[in-house]
Motif scaffolding. Structure first.
Motif, PDB file in Angstrom:
ATOM      1  N   SER A 137       9.539  12.138   1.443  1.00  0.00           N
ATOM      2  CA  SER A 137       8.593  13.156   1.461  1.00  0.00           C
ATOM      3  C   SER A 137       8.649  13.713   0.267  1.00  0.00           C
ATOM      4  CB  SER A 137       8.643  14.004   2.632  1.00  0.00           C
ATOM      5  OG  SER A 137      10.032  14.809   2.331  1.00  0.00           O
ATOM      6  N   VAL A 138       7.310  14.463  -0.007  1.00  0.00           N
ATOM      7  CA  VAL A 138       7.331  15.043  -1.378  1.00  0.00           C
ATOM      8  C   VAL A 138       6.475  16.435  -1.038  1.00  0.00           C
ATOM      9  CG1 VAL A 138       6.273  15.321  -3.778  1.00  0.00           C
ATOM     10  CG2 VAL A 138       7.057  13.036  -2.660  1.00  0.00           C
ATOM     11  N   ASP A 139       7.221  17.649  -1.392  1.00  0.00           N
ATOM     12  CA  ASP A 139       6.589  19.090  -1.314  1.00  0.00           C
ATOM     13  C   ASP A 139       5.632  19.243  -2.380  1.00  0.00           C
ATOM     14  OD1 ASP A 139       5.929  21.771  -1.190  1.00  0.00           O
ATOM     15  OD2 ASP A 139       7.931  22.165  -0.375  1.00  0.00           O
ATOM     16  N   THR A 140       4.380  19.585  -2.062  1.00  0.00           N
ATOM     17  CA  THR A 140       3.230  19.722  -2.726  1.00  0.00           C
ATOM     18  C   THR A 140       2.867  21.313  -3.121  1.00  0.00           C
ATOM     19  OG1 THR A 140       1.496  19.783  -1.037  1.00  0.00           O
ATOM     20  CG2 THR A 140       1.970  17.774  -1.824  1.00  0.00           C
ATOM     21  N   THR A 153       9.826   8.138  -7.247  1.00  0.00           N
ATOM     22  CA  THR A 153      10.563   7.663  -6.142  1.00  0.00           C
ATOM     23  C   THR A 153      10.327   6.234  -5.656  1.00  0.00           C
ATOM     24  OG1 THR A 153      10.556  10.065  -5.263  1.00  0.00           O
ATOM     25  CG2 THR A 153      10.939   8.337  -3.654  1.00  0.00           C
ATOM     26  N   LEU A 154       9.203   5.856  -5.719  1.00  0.00           N
ATOM     27  CA  LEU A 154       9.000   4.418  -5.797  1.00  0.00           C
ATOM     28  C   LEU A 154       9.626   3.607  -6.861  1.00  0.00           C
ATOM     29  CD1 LEU A 154       5.062   4.523  -4.953  1.00  0.00           C
ATOM     30  CD2 LEU A 154       6.904   4.087  -3.532  1.00  0.00           C
ATOM     31  N   LYS A 155       9.635   3.976  -7.789  1.00  0.00           N
ATOM     32  CA  LYS A 155      10.692   3.281  -8.911  1.00  0.00           C
ATOM     33  C   LYS A 155      12.002   3.440  -8.447  1.00  0.00           C
ATOM     34  CE  LYS A 155       7.868   4.434 -13.011  1.00  0.00           C
ATOM     35  NZ  LYS A 155       7.784   5.231 -14.231  1.00  0.00           N
ATOM     36  N   ASN A 215       0.955  -1.207  -0.046  1.00  0.00           N
ATOM     37  CA  ASN A 215      -0.066  -0.027  -0.058  1.00  0.00           C
ATOM     38  C   ASN A 215       0.876   1.300  -0.059  1.00  0.00           C
ATOM     39  OD1 ASN A 215      -2.339  -1.621   0.329  1.00  0.00           O
ATOM     40  ND2 ASN A 215      -2.180  -1.549   2.507  1.00  0.00           N
ATOM     41  N   VAL A 216       0.368   2.389  -0.384  1.00  0.00           N
ATOM     42  CA  VAL A 216       0.834   3.684  -0.354  1.00  0.00           C
ATOM     43  C   VAL A 216       0.052   4.507   0.888  1.00  0.00           C
ATOM     44  CG1 VAL A 216       1.608   5.641  -1.419  1.00  0.00           C
ATOM     45  CG2 VAL A 216       1.720   3.449  -2.661  1.00  0.00           C
ATOM     46  N   ASP A 245       2.908  11.681  -9.655  1.00  0.00           N
ATOM     47  CA  ASP A 245       4.058  11.357 -10.664  1.00  0.00           C
ATOM     48  C   ASP A 245       5.541  11.524  -9.644  1.00  0.00           C
ATOM     49  OD1 ASP A 245       2.150  11.066 -12.587  1.00  0.00           O
ATOM     50  OD2 ASP A 245       2.756  13.113 -13.625  1.00  0.00           O
ATOM     51  N   ALA A 246       5.408  12.441  -8.849  1.00  0.00           N
ATOM     52  CA  ALA A 246       6.813  12.385  -8.208  1.00  0.00           C
ATOM     53  C   ALA A 246       6.744  11.290  -7.166  1.00  0.00           C
ATOM     54  CB  ALA A 246       6.951  13.760  -7.398  1.00  0.00           C
ATOM     55  N   ILE A 247       5.888  10.927  -6.635  1.00  0.00           N
ATOM     56  CA  ILE A 247       5.807   9.679  -5.896  1.00  0.00           C
ATOM     57  C   ILE A 247       6.064   8.375  -6.603  1.00  0.00           C
ATOM     58  CG2 ILE A 247       4.190   8.058  -4.184  1.00  0.00           C
ATOM     59  CD1 ILE A 247       2.996  10.914  -3.522  1.00  0.00           C
TER      60      ILE A 247
END
Length: 179
Positions: free
Chosen positions: A149-152, A167-169, A3-4, A162-164
């Motif tokens: 983390s990702v700044d939104t 990073t997962l890739k 899960n994410v 897309d940024a997540i």
């Protein structure tokens, strides 16, 4: 794929990003705040006003347990879900935890008018900016527990999704053929 789980302060885009991310990777989407409202038959502001925060947190904990048991889900948590170590532990067992962040002014703009954010409206005499700054400071360590983390602040929900995924890739957690 696990899960994410999206954590972060209110107004950082957990619900909008979660919806976009789930659609992009072919997962189901589950919003814990929405689940609490559906289960209780009350809005979160009503729960806080009529039953108090401890009642809300108990309901939230039940929804966390249900969500953590899901498979191939994007889970958007409430801003304070991470205040409970058991919640974090349960979500981490089956998920990758991603903290969404945003600057104070972005959060202030996104959280809208008074009356819909009981945690903000009750802090610092109703001065939302001061309340946001204070709570962000208090919770910074909790959000730092995330895997990344990702700044939104200056991104659309799809750009954050897309940024997540990127990073997962990079972390070897996601293969494009999995969706």
């Amino acid at each position: 794929m696990r899960n994410v789980v999206l954590i972060g302060f209110m107004g950082t885009g957990k619900t909008t990003t979660g919806t976009a991310l789930a659609k992009t990777i072919g997962f189901s989407f589950h919003d814990l705040d929405e689940a609490v409202e559906t289960e209780s038959g009350m809005t979160i502001p009503q729960i806080f006003a009529e039953k108090g925060e401890p009642y809300f947190r108990a309901c939230e904990k039940q929804m966390v347990k249900k969500a953590a048991a899901m498979d191939r889900a994007v889970i958007a948590t409430g801003g304070g879900t991470v205040k409970d170590e058991e919640n974090v532990r349960a979500l981490r067992e089956t998920g990758i935890i991603v903290a969404l962040t945003a600057n104070v002014n972005t959060i202030l703009q996104r959280t809208g008018t008074k009356g819909v954010r009981p945690i903000l409206d009750g802090e610092d005499g109703g001065n939302r900016k001061k309340a946001i700054e204070k709570l962000l400071f208090e919770r910074r360590g909790l959000y730092a527990q995330a895997d990344f983390s990702v700044d939104t602040s200056d991104r659309s929900a799809q750009e954050v999704a897309d940024a997540i995924i990127e990073t997962l890739k990079t972390r070897g957690e996601y293969d494009v053929g999995m969706a």
